[in-house]
Design a protein around this motif. Sequence first.
Motif, PDB file in Angstrom:
ATOM      1  N   ARG A   1      22.351 -54.103   0.543  1.00 55.98           N
ATOM      2  CA  ARG A   1      23.174 -53.136  -0.581  1.00 55.98           C
ATOM      3  C   ARG A   1      22.765 -53.556  -1.798  1.00 55.98           C
ATOM      4  O   ARG A   1      22.611 -52.874  -2.915  1.00 55.98           O
ATOM      5  CB  ARG A   1      24.554 -53.177  -0.393  1.00 55.98           C
ATOM      6  CG  ARG A   1      25.172 -52.310  -1.326  1.00 55.98           C
ATOM      7  CD  ARG A   1      26.830 -52.166  -1.049  1.00 55.98           C
ATOM      8  NE  ARG A   1      26.964 -51.302   0.256  1.00 55.98           N
ATOM      9  CZ  ARG A   1      27.915 -51.169   0.966  1.00 55.98           C
ATOM     10  NH1 ARG A   1      28.932 -51.973   0.510  1.00 55.98           N
ATOM     11  NH2 ARG A   1      27.875 -50.649   2.255  1.00 55.98           N
ATOM     12  N   VAL A   2      22.645 -54.993  -2.108  1.00 52.67           N
ATOM     13  CA  VAL A   2      22.443 -55.569  -3.442  1.00 52.67           C
ATOM     14  C   VAL A   2      21.179 -55.251  -3.844  1.00 52.67           C
ATOM     15  O   VAL A   2      20.740 -54.841  -5.093  1.00 52.67           O
ATOM     16  CB  VAL A   2      23.018 -57.142  -3.607  1.00 52.67           C
ATOM     17  CG1 VAL A   2      22.549 -57.754  -4.851  1.00 52.67           C
ATOM     18  CG2 VAL A   2      24.500 -57.353  -3.216  1.00 52.67           C
ATOM     19  N   HIS A   3      20.244 -55.422  -3.173  1.00 53.24           N
ATOM     20  CA  HIS A   3      18.824 -55.321  -3.301  1.00 53.24           C
ATOM     21  C   HIS A   3      18.243 -53.881  -3.447  1.00 53.24           C
ATOM     22  O   HIS A   3      17.805 -53.501  -4.567  1.00 53.24           O
ATOM     23  CB  HIS A   3      17.953 -55.675  -2.335  1.00 53.24           C
ATOM     24  CG  HIS A   3      16.543 -55.584  -2.558  1.00 53.24           C
ATOM     25  ND1 HIS A   3      15.921 -56.700  -3.223  1.00 53.24           N
ATOM     26  CD2 HIS A   3      15.352 -54.568  -2.331  1.00 53.24           C
ATOM     27  CE1 HIS A   3      14.395 -56.361  -3.406  1.00 53.24           C
ATOM     28  NE2 HIS A   3      14.328 -55.064  -2.748  1.00 53.24           N
ATOM     29  N   TRP A   4      19.132 -52.832  -2.815  1.00 54.88           N
ATOM     30  CA  TRP A   4      18.853 -51.464  -3.186  1.00 54.88           C
ATOM     31  C   TRP A   4      19.592 -51.177  -4.506  1.00 54.88           C
ATOM     32  O   TRP A   4      18.705 -50.472  -5.351  1.00 54.88           O
ATOM     33  CB  TRP A   4      19.792 -50.685  -2.075  1.00 54.88           C
ATOM     34  CG  TRP A   4      19.997 -49.024  -2.565  1.00 54.88           C
ATOM     35  CD1 TRP A   4      21.173 -48.634  -3.247  1.00 54.88           C
ATOM     36  CD2 TRP A   4      19.220 -48.196  -2.458  1.00 54.88           C
ATOM     37  NE1 TRP A   4      20.819 -47.528  -3.200  1.00 54.88           N
ATOM     38  CE2 TRP A   4      19.653 -47.153  -2.815  1.00 54.88           C
ATOM     39  CE3 TRP A   4      17.867 -48.257  -1.852  1.00 54.88           C
ATOM     40  CZ2 TRP A   4      18.905 -45.915  -2.686  1.00 54.88           C
ATOM     41  CZ3 TRP A   4      17.240 -47.014  -1.916  1.00 54.88           C
ATOM     42  CH2 TRP A   4      17.842 -45.624  -2.262  1.00 54.88           C
ATOM     43  N   ARG A   5      20.650 -51.729  -5.019  1.00 53.83           N
ATOM     44  CA  ARG A   5      21.174 -51.349  -6.346  1.00 53.83           C
ATOM     45  C   ARG A   5      20.166 -51.977  -7.282  1.00 53.83           C
ATOM     46  O   ARG A   5      19.944 -51.189  -8.373  1.00 53.83           O
ATOM     47  CB  ARG A   5      22.422 -51.870  -6.339  1.00 53.83           C
ATOM     48  CG  ARG A   5      23.528 -50.760  -6.165  1.00 53.83           C
ATOM     49  CD  ARG A   5      25.005 -51.166  -6.446  1.00 53.83           C
ATOM     50  NE  ARG A   5      25.711 -51.933  -5.185  1.00 53.83           N
ATOM     51  CZ  ARG A   5      25.977 -53.027  -5.164  1.00 53.83           C
ATOM     52  NH1 ARG A   5      26.284 -53.907  -6.082  1.00 53.83           N
ATOM     53  NH2 ARG A   5      26.668 -53.316  -4.035  1.00 53.83           N
ATOM     54  N   LYS A   6      19.964 -53.295  -7.252  1.00 55.34           N
ATOM     55  CA  LYS A   6      19.024 -53.943  -8.137  1.00 55.34           C
ATOM     56  C   LYS A   6      17.666 -53.461  -8.226  1.00 55.34           C
ATOM     57  O   LYS A   6      17.028 -53.321  -9.607  1.00 55.34           O
ATOM     58  CB  LYS A   6      19.157 -55.370  -7.833  1.00 55.34           C
ATOM     59  CG  LYS A   6      18.600 -56.473  -8.911  1.00 55.34           C
ATOM     60  CD  LYS A   6      18.916 -57.766  -8.539  1.00 55.34           C
ATOM     61  CE  LYS A   6      18.366 -58.413  -9.808  1.00 55.34           C
ATOM     62  NZ  LYS A   6      18.538 -60.204  -9.508  1.00 55.34           N
ATOM     63  N   HIS A   7      16.920 -52.997  -7.338  1.00 57.57           N
ATOM     64  CA  HIS A   7      15.443 -52.592  -7.027  1.00 57.57           C
ATOM     65  C   HIS A   7      15.080 -51.657  -6.986  1.00 57.57           C
ATOM     66  O   HIS A   7      14.093 -50.853  -7.423  1.00 57.57           O
ATOM     67  CB  HIS A   7      14.934 -53.717  -6.225  1.00 57.57           C
ATOM     68  CG  HIS A   7      14.927 -55.026  -6.798  1.00 57.57           C
ATOM     69  ND1 HIS A   7      14.399 -55.848  -7.788  1.00 57.57           N
ATOM     70  CD2 HIS A   7      15.803 -56.205  -6.242  1.00 57.57           C
ATOM     71  CE1 HIS A   7      14.738 -57.177  -8.076  1.00 57.57           C
ATOM     72  NE2 HIS A   7      15.784 -57.134  -6.994  1.00 57.57           N
ATOM     73  N   LEU A   8      15.894 -50.920  -5.932  1.00 59.46           N
ATOM     74  CA  LEU A   8      15.449 -49.320  -5.462  1.00 59.46           C
ATOM     75  C   LEU A   8      16.099 -48.304  -5.800  1.00 59.46           C
ATOM     76  O   LEU A   8      15.410 -47.000  -5.876  1.00 59.46           O
ATOM     77  CB  LEU A   8      15.369 -49.557  -3.753  1.00 59.46           C
ATOM     78  CG  LEU A   8      14.391 -50.724  -3.258  1.00 59.46           C
ATOM     79  CD1 LEU A   8      14.704 -50.989  -1.868  1.00 59.46           C
ATOM     80  CD2 LEU A   8      13.043 -50.514  -3.776  1.00 59.46           C
ATOM     81  N   GLN A   9      17.140 -48.238  -6.189  1.00 56.01           N
ATOM     82  CA  GLN A   9      18.013 -47.097  -6.533  1.00 56.01           C
ATOM     83  C   GLN A   9      17.290 -46.386  -7.638  1.00 56.01           C
ATOM     84  O   GLN A   9      17.517 -45.092  -7.677  1.00 56.01           O
ATOM     85  CB  GLN A   9      19.564 -47.690  -6.531  1.00 56.01           C
ATOM     86  CG  GLN A   9      20.558 -46.286  -6.845  1.00 56.01           C
ATOM     87  CD  GLN A   9      22.059 -46.828  -7.005  1.00 56.01           C
ATOM     88  OE1 GLN A   9      22.182 -48.018  -7.043  1.00 56.01           O
ATOM     89  NE2 GLN A   9      22.773 -45.902  -7.058  1.00 56.01           N
ATOM     90  N   GLN A  10      16.801 -46.951  -8.634  1.00 58.98           N
ATOM     91  CA  GLN A  10      16.309 -46.251  -9.819  1.00 58.98           C
ATOM     92  C   GLN A  10      15.270 -45.279  -9.370  1.00 58.98           C
ATOM     93  O   GLN A  10      14.792 -44.434 -10.183  1.00 58.98           O
ATOM     94  CB  GLN A  10      15.832 -47.392 -10.615  1.00 58.98           C
ATOM     95  CG  GLN A  10      14.590 -48.322 -10.273  1.00 58.98           C
ATOM     96  CD  GLN A  10      14.358 -49.242 -11.141  1.00 58.98           C
ATOM     97  OE1 GLN A  10      13.799 -49.162 -12.210  1.00 58.98           O
ATOM     98  NE2 GLN A  10      13.958 -50.289 -10.308  1.00 58.98           N
ATOM     99  N   PHE A  11      14.628 -45.396  -8.137  1.00 53.49           N
ATOM    100  CA  PHE A  11      13.597 -44.516  -7.818  1.00 53.49           C
ATOM    101  C   PHE A  11      14.116 -43.510  -7.114  1.00 53.49           C
ATOM    102  O   PHE A  11      13.177 -42.557  -6.428  1.00 53.49           O
ATOM    103  CB  PHE A  11      12.451 -45.284  -6.832  1.00 53.49           C
ATOM    104  CG  PHE A  11      12.044 -46.370  -7.792  1.00 53.49           C
ATOM    105  CD1 PHE A  11      11.483 -46.315  -8.990  1.00 53.49           C
ATOM    106  CD2 PHE A  11      11.998 -47.826  -7.236  1.00 53.49           C
ATOM    107  CE1 PHE A  11      10.991 -47.252  -9.630  1.00 53.49           C
ATOM    108  CE2 PHE A  11      11.642 -48.789  -7.904  1.00 53.49           C
ATOM    109  CZ  PHE A  11      11.035 -48.603  -9.312  1.00 53.49           C
TER     110      PHE A  11
END
Length: 162
Positions: A55-65
């Motif tokens: 979840r943290v990696h998603w919010r920090k690195h991927l959610q923007q796409f």
Amino acid sequence: MQLQTIRLHPFAGLANRTHKFAPGMNVVLGPNEAGKSTMVNGILCALFESTSYGRVHWRKHLQQFIPRGGGDTFGVSVDCLVGGKPYQITKSWGGECRCDLTLPSGQVIRGADEVDQQVASLLKLKRGTWQNILIAHQSAIPSTLKDFNTSSEEVSNLAQIL
């Protein structure tokens, strides 16, 4: 690794966009908001972002796409040559996570861990070298040149591979 084609389907603000690369060095030019950085981020995601994430990696690195036009899944496909042989990397994140690597034989490897290991072995260089030297944003070029001037080992390693 020589990049041949990238397909963004959809990715951030781009939907079903394909770009073909010519052999040798490619320079991508265009006005603001044309999708240049999005294309670079798509390449980096295909090469370095796992489809297995927390979840943290998603919010920090991927959610923007996440696609701006709606939907909960974004994806990238990259066709490349390694040693003159064709490979295809296909990944999607979000609502539908998928990860495939098509080998020159036509065999398809599936699964985040297996694909990530295979792609890392094909790349031969770490993410920092790809991100700061081989696929550099315009704003990163001065620091890249500075790094070349101060690190003869990095220049030597890159020269051997190129």
